[in-house]
Scaffold this active site. Structure first.
Site, mmCIF file in Angstrom:
data_model
loop_
_atom_site.group_PDB
_atom_site.id
_atom_site.type_symbol
_atom_site.label_atom_id
_atom_site.label_comp_id
_atom_site.label_asym_id
_atom_site.label_seq_id
_atom_site.Cartn_x
_atom_site.Cartn_y
_atom_site.Cartn_z
ATOM 1 N N GLY A 1 -77.360 -57.673 90.678
ATOM 2 C CA GLY A 1 -77.855 -59.048 90.625
ATOM 3 C C GLY A 1 -79.177 -59.234 91.346
ATOM 4 C CG ASP B 1 -82.603 -65.605 96.147
ATOM 5 O OD1 ASP B 1 -81.992 -64.518 96.160
ATOM 6 O OD2 ASP B 1 -83.068 -66.132 97.178
ATOM 7 N NE ARG C 1 -72.955 -50.007 92.210
ATOM 8 C CZ ARG C 1 -73.605 -50.534 93.225
ATOM 9 N NH1 ARG C 1 -72.944 -51.124 94.183
ATOM 10 N NH2 ARG C 1 -74.913 -50.499 93.280
ATOM 11 C CE LYS D 1 -78.867 -54.326 99.065
ATOM 12 N NZ LYS D 1 -77.950 -53.533 99.896
ATOM 13 C CG ASP E 1 -74.423 -52.195 98.900
ATOM 14 O OD1 ASP E 1 -75.616 -51.865 98.746
ATOM 15 O OD2 ASP E 1 -73.788 -52.833 98.046
ATOM 16 C CG ASP F 1 -68.765 -54.597 94.773
ATOM 17 O OD1 ASP F 1 -67.656 -54.881 95.255
ATOM 18 O OD2 ASP F 1 -69.824 -55.139 95.159
ATOM 19 C CG ASN F 2 -70.398 -52.869 98.440
ATOM 20 O OD1 ASN F 2 -71.234 -52.884 97.533
ATOM 21 N ND2 ASN F 2 -70.188 -53.894 99.227
ATOM 22 N N GLY G 1 -72.370 -56.479 88.997
ATOM 23 C CA GLY G 1 -73.589 -55.867 88.462
ATOM 24 C C GLY G 1 -74.767 -56.025 89.402
ATOM 25 N NE ARG H 1 -79.211 -49.057 97.122
ATOM 26 C CZ ARG H 1 -78.188 -49.879 97.288
ATOM 27 N NH1 ARG H 1 -77.822 -50.271 98.498
ATOM 28 N NH2 ARG H 1 -77.512 -50.328 96.252
HETATM 29 P P1 AMP Z 1 -73.333 -56.873 97.953
HETATM 30 O O1 AMP Z 1 -72.628 -57.815 98.873
HETATM 31 O O2 AMP Z 1 -74.737 -56.594 98.334
HETATM 32 O O3 AMP Z 1 -72.565 -55.613 97.708
HETATM 33 O O4 AMP Z 1 -73.447 -57.643 96.559
HETATM 34 C C1 AMP Z 1 -72.345 -58.070 95.805
HETATM 35 C C2 AMP Z 1 -72.789 -58.655 94.494
HETATM 36 O O5 AMP Z 1 -73.564 -59.849 94.717
HETATM 37 C C3 AMP Z 1 -73.675 -57.756 93.650
HETATM 38 O O6 AMP Z 1 -73.378 -57.977 92.300
HETATM 39 C C4 AMP Z 1 -75.056 -58.232 93.990
HETATM 40 O O7 AMP Z 1 -75.990 -57.919 92.980
HETATM 41 C C5 AMP Z 1 -74.841 -59.725 94.115
HETATM 42 N N1 AMP Z 1 -75.864 -60.368 94.975
HETATM 43 C C6 AMP Z 1 -75.939 -60.307 96.321
HETATM 44 N N2 AMP Z 1 -77.000 -60.995 96.767
HETATM 45 C C7 AMP Z 1 -77.620 -61.520 95.689
HETATM 46 C C8 AMP Z 1 -78.791 -62.312 95.494
HETATM 47 N N3 AMP Z 1 -79.542 -62.751 96.497
HETATM 48 N N4 AMP Z 1 -79.105 -62.636 94.220
HETATM 49 C C9 AMP Z 1 -78.361 -62.227 93.185
HETATM 50 N N5 AMP Z 1 -77.271 -61.480 93.298
HETATM 51 C C10 AMP Z 1 -76.894 -61.101 94.529
HETATM 52 MG MG MG Z 2 -72.967 -53.919 96.827
#
Ligand code: AMP
Ligand code: MG
Length: 492
Positions: free
Chosen positions: A91, A124, A183, A112, A262, A252-253, A89, A176
């Site tokens: 995050g 965070d 996805r 983002k 992403d 998810d990407n 989700g 963005r």
């Molecule tokens: P990503 O690697 O950007 O595709 O993110 C994968 C998952 O990790 C997604 O659910 C993001 O929302 C979560 N995520 C990545 N970085 C953070 C962060 N700094 N704080 C909270 N969730 C994160």
């Molecule tokens: Mg992602």
């Protein structure tokens, strides 16, 4: 009191209740506009003057919500490096809302780095300036290169210091734009919970939004799978033809729309190596350059699994057989897309037997000498007009490319068009300028220490990647040898 007006039309919030959590961005001390994409804002029907402002910075930081926004964090799941997480989700992201652009297309505006959400797990919820600008540079470059992609609307800093591995870094948010944020992982979230009604609702929404030609058809869910397959086949082929390594092709990407999403640990290859991997965490090379088509097919098989109950609710064997047929066609769909792109890169207007082998022989010669991917292909247009020196110069041992040159000349002799037209057409698909890793790194380093000029210059150069311009020679060069092997990080 806001003056910036968004003509929001929030279909996701309206039609898919239960697929998200309504949420708000975190308040931040000092939102500041770092880069605003006025041309994209205009395309979205937004007021670029009103938004390139402190008010715009506060909006794109997630600090204040514009009127009519339906801010929400989307639920999704995903296979990360092959392992399934039933709940990922948004995050650290929020959907601000949707607008209909000047071409009549529905576009998501998404933040983002806007703070924690119920999906943050241990994170965070924040993003920092380097990765935000990196996504800005590469996303916009991909768009200019003709690749379907999310776009960068704005990069803002928040005035916070965010702790990352290397120490405190400036907090930032990227606004963005995507044709949607649906996805493969969105489907997986509801499939994993056995929520077939919601899956059907999601699939119908995806069809209406991205593949309206399928609406109302009895076989529409199988059609959806085939349509996503074809968009992804074309997308991955375009990545391959640019030497692009996405680096984190988790489900998810992978979008349902067929847009690249992403830009975390992605990078472009300099010296050609089909096994190229840049991401620090991809230790087994799952997402290596040459694996990308296979991984795309694997991800599509995961999408197929989520759709089985919709494809045939009464006979699961039949559903599996039909879905498998669609997925098993991926290699052929990819091959067709790739071959079409290859012919364009080689300046071949006709289709002849042996074109694929001709391209593969060039790639093999490039791999053997780690010839620069972008420069070698760009040099082919000169070759097509009779000057092979530029091509030879890309090979440490030019003698090794001589047999291929002869083969290519013989193949070009079958073409009927004018050499000049051919060269011009090739120069429209083989870029001069790509986001070179060393240039991106230098721009980000300057930016994080307060000098945005190299970032601005790079973004400007990459906005027109196919036109060679005097004075920009340095942007067309491979990395200096002392740059060393390049490692990227998931950069959060
Ligand atoms: P990503 O690697 O950007 O595709 O993110 C994968 C998952 O990790 C997604 O659910 C993001 O929302 C979560 N995520 C990545 N970085 C953070 C962060 N700094 N704080 C909270 N969730 C994160
Ligand atoms: Mg992602």
């Amino acid at each position: 009191m806001t003056i910036a007006h968004f003509a929001f039309d929030n279909s996701y919030a309206r039609e898919l209740e239960g697929f998200y959590v309504p949420w708000k961005g975190a308040e931040v001390p000092a939102p500041k506009m770092i880069r605003f994409n006025a041309a994209l804002a205009q395309e979205l029907g937004l007021d670029p003057v009103a938004l390139d402002s402190d008010e715009g910075a506060a909006i794109f930081a997630g600090h204040t919500a514009p009127e009519g926004a339906a801010q929400l964090a989307m639920a999704y799941a995903g296979h990360q490096f092959g392992g399934f997480s039933p709940q990922l989700g948004d995050g650290r992201a929020l959907l601000l809302g949707e607008v209909i652009d000047t071409h009549g297309q529905r576009r998501d505006i998404h933040l983002k780095g806007s703070g924690r959400t119920p999906f943050s797990r241990g994170g965070d919820g924040k993003a920092v300036l380097g990765p935000v600008l990196r996504e800005y540079i590469i996303g916009e470059a991909m768009h200019a290169l003709g690749v379907p992609t999310t776009r960068a609307l704005a990069a803002v800093t928040t005035g916070e210091k965010i702790l990352r591995q290397q120490g405190p870094e400036p907090g930032a948010v990227l606004a963005r734009v995507a044709s949607s944020h649906l996805r493969v992982g969105t489907f997986q979230f509801f499939a994993a919970r056995g929520e077939t009604d919601r899956l059907r609702q999601l699939a119908d929404y995806a069809i209406a939004r991205h593949y309206p030609q399928l609406e109302g058809r009895p076989d529409r869910y199988l059609g959806l799978l085939a349509a996503v397959r074809d968009r992804q086949a074309a997308l991955i082929a375009s990545w391959m033809h640019l030497g692009f390594v996405h680096g984190v092709m988790n489900t998810d990407n992978m979008t349902i729309s067929g847009e690249t999403i992403d830009y975390g640990p992605c990078a472009f290859i300099d010296g050609y190596d089909p096994a190229a991997v840049f991401s620090s965490i991809d230790s087994h090379g799952r997402y290596a350059y040459g694996n990308q088509p296979k991984i795309a097919q694997w991800n599509l098989a995961r999408l197929a699994e989520t759709l089985l109950d919709l494809i045939n609710p009464d006979d699961s064997d039949d559903a599996v057989a039909r879905a498998s047929e669609v997925i098993n066609f991926f290699p052929l769909a990819y091959e067709r897309a790739w071959l079409k792109g290859l012919r364009a890169k080689l300046g071949l207007a006709r289709a002849e037997d042996g074109d694929r082998e001709l391209g593969e022989a060039l790639l093999a010669a490039m791999a053997a000498q780690a010839a620069d991917f972008t420069r070698t292909f760009r040099s082919l247009s000169a070759m097509a007009s009779g000057d092979a020196d530029r091509l030879r110069a890309e090979f440490a041992d030019p003698a090794a490319i001589a047999p291929w040159l002869e083969r290519y000349r013989a193949r070009l002799a079958l073409e009927t068009g004018q050499a000049g037209d051919r060269a011009a057409a090739m120069d429209r698909v083989n870029p001069v300028y790509i986001p070179r890793n060393h240039m991106v790194e230098a721009a980000l380093q300057s930016a994080t220490s307060g000098d945005l000029a190299p970032f601005e210059r790079l973004v400007g150069v990459l906005a027109d990647p196919f036109t060679e311009r005097p004075g920009l020679e340095v942007f067309a060069l491979g990395a200096p040898t002392d740059f060393g092997p390049y490692t990227t990080y998931c950069g959060t």
